[in-house]
Design an enzyme around this catalytic site. Structure first.
Site, PDB file in Angstrom:
ATOM      1  N   GLU A   1     -63.324 117.954 -58.246  1.00 22.84           N
ATOM      2  CA  GLU A   1     -64.268 118.255 -57.453  1.00 22.84           C
ATOM      3  C   GLU A   1     -64.065 117.135 -56.053  1.00 22.84           C
ATOM      4  O   GLU A   1     -63.698 116.250 -56.491  1.00 22.84           O
ATOM      5  CB  GLU A   1     -65.152 116.811 -58.364  1.00 22.84           C
ATOM      6  CG  GLU A   1     -66.991 117.145 -58.023  1.00 22.84           C
ATOM      7  CD  GLU A   1     -67.127 116.315 -56.747  1.00 22.84           C
ATOM      8  OE1 GLU A   1     -67.419 116.590 -55.956  1.00 22.84           O
ATOM      9  OE2 GLU A   1     -67.353 115.110 -57.721  1.00 22.84           O
TER      10      GLU A   1
ATOM     11  N   CYS B   1     -70.541 113.218 -51.727  1.00 25.52           N
ATOM     12  CA  CYS B   1     -70.178 115.114 -51.708  1.00 25.52           C
ATOM     13  C   CYS B   1     -71.699 115.900 -51.856  1.00 25.52           C
ATOM     14  O   CYS B   1     -71.842 117.133 -51.619  1.00 25.52           O
ATOM     15  CB  CYS B   1     -69.438 114.979 -52.824  1.00 25.52           C
ATOM     16  SG  CYS B   1     -69.543 114.625 -54.673  1.00 25.52           S
TER      17      CYS B   1
END
Length: 501
Positions: free
Chosen positions: A251, A285
């Site tokens: 990720e 994020c």
């Protein structure tokens, strides 16, 4: 307890680095030293792999309900210690106390969900081609897993990876961020106190993450690496994984767009965008980084968003009234300032914020005011790089976009939708996108056209433990959470058996 120092956890024992080396963790609110931490090298990493390899047969063979009991026990201990661990998090990472305690509670929820999934690792019986044979599909743990976690969510990012891996029957070695190892040690303590067998979880703190990565990528006994972090490091891990075809879940960065259509509930949209933008000082994020607002409602949205930002109180996270802590370090603040300066030089304007807060209480920390920018366009640096800070840039779309001559209202609306979706998709990243509209048809058309791994509409929750979290394109691959989170730590063995006549 842990604030005085953090050691490695290898095979159930806390230990110093092999050469006694340490590194310091500092408080981003004032620069003071919080703790000295064992600075482990390849020797401790190898010992952690050894321990995880030895523990694997016993852990994978343990009945699912017993593994579930241990995960539930660790979750209960995290809940019981939430205030204590939250205080550690505030000191090493900077987020306000309320956010920190909430994250520790969320970390426990990830373990609870994984505990339930432990009982749901099912195989299959497949119809055979002949009467004298049988086919089964057997799920098996991939084996030893290396997890590498970031500093911005130093507890929940650990349990989001750790819970599914343990539920699947894998053993784990963890390298937490060198900026936030205290929370990792607290999670490890909870697991050990809940009865996790020695070697099933191992903690390897280090200020030299490249040495850890090189060691685990070169070790064929490590069958999967789960990484959350920068795109640069993610690409390097992908290249290194080819050597022995190691499985990865990665990720990476995000560059999340928000699409606010003219029929949206503007006060609700502005409040929700402010919450997600300024959460953790914008260091997520999933943080909105490009806020596209329809021209008809842009002025009202900007006014409401600026009002929400102005209500935040920048202060050290330990202050009772703090709602916006510091950035993680001076380098992070310098990036925020560079983005804002570039935007202003290219014609953007500051609606609120746009500077460092003044006063003695801010002098030693990496603080920056919550900021709203208007008149932003795609030529600005902030629209090409992930800011990772408390800056909300607003771009306008619709009405003045180019569209076919003589187009009617519906054609015009459709073109506005397509144009803003194209702008939102114009990024190499694809983690999450946000949509605000009351039109169900538009919800489906726009959500399906957005090239992102996750889309949330009208402020719906984004990352509960039961949902598959992850991105596409440059934001990585693999999913964490839900049944797909456990699935990622399983191999599936095809077993074909002749049974005779």
């Amino acid at each position: 307890m842990l604030a005085d120092g953090v050691q490695a956890l290898i095979d159930g024992e806390w230990a110093d680095a092999e050469d006694g080396a340490v590194f310091e963790v500092t408080d981003p609110a004032d620069g003071s030293v919080v703790a000295e931490v064992a600075d482990c090298g390849p020797g401790r990493t190898g010992a952690a792999v050894d321990a995880a390899e030895r523990a694997l047969p016993g852990w994978r063979a343990m009945p699912a309900h017993r593994r579930a009991d241990i995960l539930r026990g660790a979750a209960a201990l995290l809940a019981e210690r939430a205030a204590e661990i939250g205080a550690l998090m505030t000191r090493e990472q900077g987020k306000p106390s309320l956010e920190a305690v909430g994250e520790v509670e969320s970390a426990g929820e990830h373990l609870l969900w994984a505990a339930e999934e432990t009982r749901r690792v099912y195989g299959e019986t497949v119809p055979a081609a002949t009467a004298d044979s049988r086919i089964w599909v057997l799920p098996e743990p991939v084996g030893v897993v290396a997890a590498i976690t970031p500093w911005n969510f130093p507890a929940s990012m650990i349990t989001r990876k750790l819970g599914p891996a343990l539920a699947a029957g894998c053993t784990v070695l963890l390298k937490p961020s060198e900026l936030t190892p205290l929370c990792a040690a607290a999670v490890g303590r909870a697991l050990m106190d809940a009865g996790l067998p020695a070697g099933v979880f191992n903690l390897v703190p280090t200020s030299r993450p490249e040495l850890f990565a090189a060691a685990v990528m070169a070790d064929s006994r490590v069958r999967k690496v789960s990484f959350t972090g920068s795109t640069v490091v993610g690409r390097r891990l992908i290249e290194q994984s080819a050597q022995d075809v190691k499985r990865l879940a990665i990720e990476l960065g995000g560059h999340a767009p928000v699409l606010v259509f003219p029929d949206a509930d503007i006060p609700a949209a502005a409040a929700a965008v402010a919450r997600s933008k300024f959460l953790n000082c914008g260091q997520a994020c999933t943080s909105p980084n490009r806020i596209f607002v329809h021209r008809r409602v842009a002025e009202e949205f900007i006014r409401q968003l600026a009002g929400q930002a102005a209500q935040l109180t920048a202060a050290p996270g330990s202050d009772p009234g703090s709602t916006l802590g510091p950035l993680i370090n001076e380098r992070a603040r310098a990036k925020v300032e560079r983005h804002v300066e570039d935007a202003l030089a290219r014609g953007a304007r500051v609606v609120t914020g746009g500077r460092r807060p003044e006063g003695d209480r801010f002098s030693g920390g990496a603080f920056y005011e919550p900021t709203v920018l208007a008149d932003v366009d795609e030529e600005m640096l902030i629209c090409h790089e992930e800011t990772f800070g408390p800056v909300a840039p607003v771009l306008v779309f619709g009405d003045e976009e180019q569209r076919p001559a003589g187009a009617g209202h519906k054609a015009s609306t459709d073109h506005d939708n397509e144009a803003v979706v194209a702008r939102a998709n114009a990024t190499p990243y694809g983690l999450v996108a946000y949509v605000w509209t009351r039109d169900l048809g538009r919800t489906m058309r726009v959500s399906e056209a957005l090239r992102f791994g996750m889309v949330t509409v009208n402020g719906a929750p984004l990352a509960p433990p039961q949902a598959p979290f992850g991105g596409v394109k440059g934001s990585g691959y693999g999913r964490e959470g839900g049944h797909l989170g456990v699935e990622g730590f399983l191999d599936h063995k095809y077993l074909s058996v002749g049974v005779g006549r």
